[in-house]
Enzyme design. Structure first.
Site, PDB file in Angstrom:
ATOM      1  N   CYS A 148      32.875  36.225  40.039  1.00  0.00           N
ATOM      2  CA  CYS A 148      32.493  34.836  40.315  1.00  0.00           C
ATOM      3  C   CYS A 148      32.020  34.674  41.759  1.00  0.00           C
ATOM      4  O   CYS A 148      32.566  35.272  42.681  1.00  0.00           O
ATOM      5  CB  CYS A 148      33.674  33.912  40.039  1.00  0.00           C
ATOM      6  N   CYS A 159      37.422  30.402  45.690  1.00  0.00           N
ATOM      7  CA  CYS A 159      38.729  29.760  45.478  1.00  0.00           C
ATOM      8  C   CYS A 159      39.831  30.724  45.939  1.00  0.00           C
ATOM      9  O   CYS A 159      39.939  31.852  45.424  1.00  0.00           O
ATOM     10  CB  CYS A 159      38.915  29.410  43.999  1.00  0.00           C
ATOM     11  N   CYS A 172      42.166  32.708  43.490  1.00  0.00           N
ATOM     12  CA  CYS A 172      41.604  33.285  42.266  1.00  0.00           C
ATOM     13  C   CYS A 172      41.203  34.756  42.390  1.00  0.00           C
ATOM     14  O   CYS A 172      40.325  35.113  43.177  1.00  0.00           O
ATOM     15  CB  CYS A 172      40.393  32.478  41.822  1.00  0.00           C
ATOM     16  N   CYS A 190      41.466  27.376  24.560  1.00  0.00           N
ATOM     17  CA  CYS A 190      40.704  27.020  25.753  1.00  0.00           C
ATOM     18  C   CYS A 190      39.938  28.258  26.217  1.00  0.00           C
ATOM     19  O   CYS A 190      40.549  29.294  26.492  1.00  0.00           O
ATOM     20  CB  CYS A 190      41.652  26.531  26.847  1.00  0.00           C
ATOM     21  N   CYS A 232      40.368  17.321  30.702  1.00  0.00           N
ATOM     22  CA  CYS A 232      41.571  18.054  31.102  1.00  0.00           C
ATOM     23  C   CYS A 232      41.407  18.360  32.588  1.00  0.00           C
ATOM     24  O   CYS A 232      40.446  19.026  32.975  1.00  0.00           O
ATOM     25  CB  CYS A 232      41.677  19.338  30.282  1.00  0.00           C
ATOM     26  N   ARG A 263      50.610  19.768  30.980  1.00  0.00           N
ATOM     27  CA  ARG A 263      50.628  21.174  30.548  1.00  0.00           C
ATOM     28  C   ARG A 263      51.314  22.070  31.554  1.00  0.00           C
ATOM     29  O   ARG A 263      50.905  22.141  32.712  1.00  0.00           O
ATOM     30  CB  ARG A 263      49.198  21.701  30.339  1.00  0.00           C
TER      31      ARG A 263
HETATM   32  S1  SF4 Z   1      38.734  29.564  39.976  1.00  0.00           S
HETATM   33 FE1  SF4 Z   1      37.969  31.680  40.058  1.00  0.00          FE
HETATM   34  S2  SF4 Z   1      36.561  31.821  38.341  1.00  0.00           S
HETATM   35 FE2  SF4 Z   1      36.895  29.641  38.708  1.00  0.00          FE
HETATM   36  S3  SF4 Z   1      35.271  29.042  40.109  1.00  0.00           S
HETATM   37 FE3  SF4 Z   1      37.010  29.613  41.408  1.00  0.00          FE
HETATM   38  S4  SF4 Z   1      36.662  31.793  41.878  1.00  0.00           S
HETATM   39 FE4  SF4 Z   1      35.347  31.285  40.137  1.00  0.00          FE
END
Ligand code: SF4
Length: 369
Positions: free
Chosen positions: A54, A58, A61, A98, A190, A262
């Site tokens: 990605c 974040c 993540c 999901c 959600c 949740r």
């Molecule tokens: S949470 Fe992870 S997968 Fe989702 S946008 Fe952020 S970096 Fe990308």
């Protein structure tokens, strides 16, 4: 206490969060009983249909390409594989699937068309279908709705202030705009967040102010406890205390009385007693399956044993809203507009994220050498 309000202040929410625990639990359980069947918990299965690689940063993540983690990336899962997994999930008690893809935003094209086909396929299995695919435009949300999508997940993650400490590649307003686009369809919303990222209790209350001010409020709110993954900027965060999780669930239940709350990531770190407290405090959904996208999750058999001990029943699909109609691609009213919009990139710097990115570069360079 149990009416839906959109004007909660941070101070009021903090007062609830900080009540003596027994008072808080009693109030939350009372609200819960007004709006929900207290012995029913929805079992949902989270399926990663496209993992890793990605472009976002974040901080929590492991799927962000810029960090070095053990995640094995994959391309979009074939529709038949998704169907097989959904059938397995249904057989083990899930009423909702999901599907998550590690995308910044949805781009019109063959991959999105495949996702629409997955939505149609799962809808035809009489299960609730949810997607979490990043930012979406109104037309894309309409196309998902037409395919039979029940819910779209797009988390606010934290308060607007703390969000800037965790993510620099997209803004809070983008997230609100996506939720707004989903709201223009008949798909339910959600949206929730994560605790344990280093935020203050004020930030937790701030997130609940933002969620409760949405009108209507989200039909579903996941409360995640951070699972700190090695290689991510938040790898050194200490696990969330169970009491914080219980307080957060109870406060969410009071502030969002009609919402499905949740219990999401972080359940492997929680005892059965801790989870039971969360159910008492108003959590009425869990994610099943041994993985939550990429992080560990309790075995579904263990969950079913816990349900039996507590006298809980798995909620049937479409208990809260009728099954959406699914329109076949050939009969579609909403056509692809070829959209790949330029959502904003605030691009301020977050020291922790920069450090993790630099460390990942060094590890990759050493691996190549
Ligand atoms: S949470 Fe992870 S997968 Fe989702 S946008 Fe952020 S970096 Fe990308």
């Amino acid at each position: 206490m149990s009416e839906v309000r959109h004007n909660w202040t941070k101070e009021e929410i903090l007062e609830i969060y900080n009540k003596p625990l027994m008072e808080l639990l009693y109030e939350a359980a009372t609200v819960h009983r007004v709006h929900h069947e207290p012995n029913e918990v929805q079992v949902s299965t989270l399926l990663s249909i496209k993992t890793g690689g990605c472009s976002e940063d974040c901080g929590y993540c492991p799927q962000a390409a810029r960090y070095h983690t053990d995640i094995e990336g994959n391309e979009l899962m074939p529709v038949q594989q998704v169907k097989a997994q959904a059938l397995r999930a249904k057989a083990s008690g899930s009423s909702r699937v999901c599907m998550g893809a590690s995308w910044r935003n949805v781009k019109d094209g063959p991959e999105f068309d495949e996702v629409l086909e997955m939505v149609r396929t799962i809808n035809k299995l009489d299960m609730e279908v949810c997607c979490t695919l990043g930012m979406v435009t109104e037309n894309q949300a309409q196309r998902l709705a037409e395919a039979g999508l029940y819910a779209y997940n797009h988390n606010l993650d934290s308060s607007e202030e703390y969000y800037k400490e965790v993510i620099s590649t997209r803004g809070y307003q983008d997230r609100l705009d996506t939720i707004d686009n989903v709201r223009k369809t008949n798909v339910t919303v959600c949206s929730g967040g994560i605790i344990g990222m280093g935020e203050s209790t004020e930030d937790r209350a701030g997130m609940l102010v933002a969620l409760s001010s949405l009108n209507p409020q989200p039909e579903s709110t996941p409360i995640n406890a951070l699972v700190a993954v090695e290689g991510t900027p938040l790898e050194d965060q200490q696990p969330v205390e169970i009491w914080d999780m219980i307080r957060m669930v109870a406060t969410t239940r009071i502030v969002l009385p009609e919402t499905q709350v949740r219990l999401s990531a972080g359940r492997t770190q929680m005892s059965q007693e801790g989870q039971a407290f969360c159910f008492f405090a108003g959590a009425n959904s869990i994610f099943a399956g041994d993985k939550l996208l990429t992080t560990p999750n309790p075995d579904v058999n263990e969950d079913m044993k816990l349900f039996a001990k507590l006298g809980l029943n798995a909620m049937k699909p479409f208990t809260k809203k009728v099954q959406p109609k699914s329109v076949d691609a050939v009969d579609s009213e909403y056509q692809s507009l070829g959209e790949n919009p330029k959502w904003t990139r605030p691009e301020h710097k977050i020291a922790k994220n920069e450090e993790a990115k630099q460390k990942a570069k060094e590890i990759r360079a050493a691996e190549k050498a």
